[in-house]
Design a protein around this motif. Structure first.
Motif: not given
Ligand code: C2E
Ligand code: CA
Ligand code: CA
Length: 784
Positions: A610, A607-608, A642, A639, A603
């Motif tokens: 999960d 990148d995003t 995620s 977070d 992240h």
């Protein structure tokens, strides 16, 4: 068990020991010790022991028979409570599904009786069809038997009978005769009553159990009378019971005594052989078995040795006579009492008090006998080691009383599927052993095992649980000869271990390589203890794709172990071991930390994705899981939204109540929950509603079968529909071909994962080939 001497032999033998002591003290000669010892262990004693064991066998068979009856009567009671207005036909249908008359040959008939008051009599008598079920006779005129008007009557309202001639005629007032008193006493006390009952020319044994509204017994007599519904009763033909118990035991007679509160009933099998000894065995539920048998004479004259021993024995006996004379009879009597107690204790020592089955000690003895007998006959015997799967869950969730009830029911059910010649015993806990004699006509042990699995799979009804309980068992089989019974049992145990490791609810037959497989497993278990500390674990990541545009939306973290002795080992092999040893909690916590740290690093690069982490059932067993998740998020800075926790359907169902609470606590942190391996558990689709889940991962067995099996295809569609209804995302696992992908797309599955797209990858490879190229503005070093 109690032995009552028919002659003076017992005193002689006991005296031998006493004389032996005197001689030892007096002369201390080795010769007399030898003679006395040999005589003491002579043939007669062997035969005496054989009689004892045969008596125990007879008692065990009788006990099982009686357990069958009480199983059935309890079942019938549950039926009547659950269906208070059942018709004869419904009752007969229920009895038919139970296979009552076929399975219990001693059962003459059974049914329900109720009290009909004088004012209710006209309506009762006018009921259009009062059928004697069991034969095709339809209507029989109603007539009170014995005739006369009384304040109330006890009539059979539902009934099933083997033989129409012996069935109770409608209007037969059970309370008018001698047994009426016992019936009313049983209504007031809540206990069962046992009475001989004469109908026509047959005397049967009638066993009745009172039934109250709601099924449970009120605490006071007044309340019992108020809630009284009727009696469930059955009539048994004692001879049939005796015939099975006595088969294989020649020259033996048996009597069964039931000492109820109100009366004592004694049933006998036939003439007692002359000069018989009697062994009395208390079955601890009001029943006592008396076995009568003759003790065979030993072949004393066949060998000079034994003749010499006999002469020695006579001499010793003479000495004993003198001795007893001196000591007087008072002492002898007290010795006799001591012996009786010893025999009683011996029975208890050889039987399990809960199920009445032979216990470990007796089983070990029987295995040695089994091996010797099969060796002599050139046949192949077998030992089956049976262990209930996840029995601990029953104890934990329903309590030990339910656990005990289940064990009793399991024992009864297992016994009812075996032949008379096979022995079943309880080794302790939830472990049972079945011994199969190889003699003709022999049934393959595998078939016996399969039959046991089949019958065990039927739901059990326990008082403690409102829902029928489904349990399974695993079985290990060892066949053939061994040096000792212990070895046969150990091999069966090893095979059981394999059956458990191979997925439970199955049987495995022992083969010698299993020794080395077990050795390997023990080696792995040993190595695993230091694996975490020695940093031998790592995670690989398999990408998860959105099916619409095939973009990567997340990764699933999968554990790998680099063993120092064997190299890379897959999780299917070592995770069950970690679960068994409990190490999964510690390792699972490491996985959570590691996966969160890795994703936080990605992240940070922009990148995003999960990250999905697998959590095993064992981790969900205690509250620490919530803390571990919180820690992993806090330490990594990832977070919560995620992180996805994957829990298998089976893990959810293990202890659904506490699972719901923990999952809710996890959701409250902001973490999402996916149901893994969906469709493979035994739960119903509807149960999902009660769990706070976000996604279902359709198991790869359905994905792979999509092309070949219309059922799988239909199921996948159902799962997707269910997901939509409940607002859940659906993901299909194990996608390997473009065809599968097309079908999934047509079905509107949201996400996919599988070898078609990517295998689980080392983080470096994933990063370099699949993730966004690093943005120059964010982060310059890659933290490890
Ligand atoms: P799972 O959670 O169902 O993981 C998916 C498994 O399917 C993985 O096996 C993956 O390599 C495999 N797979 C993925 N796509 C395909 C495909 O297209 N075809 C086939 N034939 N297989 C595919 P893996 O990594 O061997 O893991 C096996 C199981 O071990 C996992 O099943 C999971 O139940 C367990 N496991 C793995 N890592 C962990 C962990 O960290 N903790 C816990 N508790 N269990 C884990
Ligand atoms: Ca998974
Ligand atoms: Ca899975």
């Amino acid at each position: 068990m109690r032995f009552i001497p028919a002659g003076g032999g017992r005193l002689k033998r006991r005296g031998v020991w006493i004389v032996l002591t005197v001689l030892l003290v007096g002369a201390g000669t080795i010769g007399s010790l030898f003679a006395a010892d040999a005589v003491a262990h002579g043939d007669a004693q062997k035969s005496h022991r054989a009689f004892a064991s045969s008596a125990v066998g007879i008692a065990a068979t009788l006990k099982l028979d009686l357990q069958h009856e009480s199983d059935l009567i309890l079942g019938a009671r549950a039926f009547v409570v659950g269906n208070p207005d059942a018709s004869e036909a419904q009752f007969a249908q229920w009895a038919n599904t139970m296979g009552a008359l076929q399975r219990y040959p001693e059962l003459q008939g059974f049914g329900e009786s109720r009290i009909i008051t004088a004012s209710e009599l006209p309506a009762f008598a006018a009921k259009p069809v009062i059928e004697a079920v069991g034969a095709s006779v339809s209507s029989v005129p109603f007539q009170v038997i014995p005739a006369g008007s009384r304040p109330f009557y006890c009539f059979t309202v539902l009934g099933l009978s083997r033989n129409i001639k012996e069935s109770l005629p409608p209007g037969f007032d059970l309370c008018a005769g001698a047994e009426g008193k016992a019936l009313l006493a049983s209504r007031d006390s809540g206990r069962d009553a046992l009475e001989p009952l004469k109908v026509g020319n047959t005397t049967t044994l009638s066993l009745v159990l009172p039934v109250y509204q709601g099924g449970s017994m009120p605490t006071t007599v007044a309340a019992r009378r108020a809630a009284f519904v009727g009696w469930i009763g059955m009539s048994l033909v004692p001879d049939v019971i005796f015939d099975t118990a006595l088969s294989g035991h020649a020259n033996t007679a048996v009597a069964l005594r039931y000492g109820g509160t109100a009366s004592t009933v004694v049933l006998r099998s036939g003439p007692v052989p002359k000069g018989a000894q009697v062994a009395s065995i208390d079955l601890h539920d009001g029943w006592t078995v008396l076995a009568y048998g003759t003790i065979a004479g030993g072949g004393l004259f066949s060998e000079t040795d034994s003749l010499a021993l006999l002469l020695g024995g006579i001499t010793l006996t003479l000495l004993l006579g003198a001795f007893i004379y001196v000591l007087g009879s008072g002492r002898a009597r007290s010795m006799l009492l001591v012996d009786e107690r010893t025999d009683q204790l011996r029975f208890q020592a050889l039987h399990d008090s809960l199920t009445g089955l032979p216990n470990r000690a007796l089983i070990m003895d029987r295995i040695d006998q089994l091996l010797a007998r099969n060796r002599r006959n050139g046949t192949t015997g077998a030992a089956l080691y049976v262990d209930i799967d996840d029995f601990k869950n029953v104890n934990d969730s329903l309590g030990h009383e339910a656990g005990d009830q289940l064990l009793v029911a399991v024992a009864a059910r297992m016994a009812s599927t075996l032949r008379g010649a096979d022995t079943i015993g309880r080794m302790g806990g939830d472990e049972f052993v079945v011994l199969i004699d190889g003699g003709l006509p022999s049934v393959a042990p595998e078939l016996v095992a399969q039959r046991l699995l089949d019958v065990m799979g039927q739901p059990f009804e326990l008082h403690e649980s409102s829902m029928p309980l489904v349990v399974n068992a695993s079985i290990g089989i060892a066949l053939g000869d061994r040096l000792s019974g212990g070895e046969l049992l150990r091999d069966a145990d090893i095979a059981l271990y394999q059956a458990k490791a191979g997925g439970k609810n199955r049987y495995d037959v022992f083969h010698p390589e299993m020794h080395s497989e077990l050795g390997r497993r023990i080696g792995l278990e040993f190595d695993l203890r230091s694996a975490l500390a020695d940093e031998q674990f790592r995670l690989v990541y398999q990408p998860i794709y959105n099916l619409d545009d095939l973009s990567i939306v997340g990764v699933e973290a999968l554990l790998r172990w680099e063993s120092p002795t064997e190299g890379l080992i897959q999780p299917d092999e070592f995770i069950p071991i970690l679960e068994q040893t409990g190490q999964i909690r510690e390792v699972g916590s490491w996985v959570l930390h590691q996966a969160c740290r890795q994703m936080a690093t990605w992240h940070a690069r922009g990148d995003t994705l999960d990250v999905s982490v697998n959590v095993s059932g064992r981790q969900l067993d205690d509250d620490s899981i919530v803390g571990h998740i919180r820690d992993a998020l806090r330490v990594s800075g990832l977070d919560a939204t995620s992180l996805i926790i994957e829990v298998t359907e089976t893990a959810l169902m293990r202890d659904a109540n506490s699972a719901v609470g923990r999952l809710q606590a996890i959701k409250d942190i902001g973490v999402r929950i996916a149901v893994d391996d969906f469709g493979t558990g035994y739960s119903s689709l509807g149960y999902l509603r009660q769990f706070p889940v976000d996604c279902i991962k359709i198991d790869k067995s359905f994905t792979s079968a999509i092309g070949s099996s219309p059922e799988s295809k239909a199921l996948v569609r159902t799962f997707v529909q269910l997901g939509k209804d409940l607002g859940l995302k659906t993901l299909a696992e194990g996608v390997e071909t473009p065809e599968e992908m097309d079908v999934l797309r047509a079905d509107q599955v949201n996400e996919v994962q599988g070898f078609l797209f990517a295998r689980p990858l080392e983080p470096e490879i994933l990063e370099s080939r699949f993730l966004e190229p690093m943005r120059p503005t964010i982060g310059t070093t890659r933290p490890e």
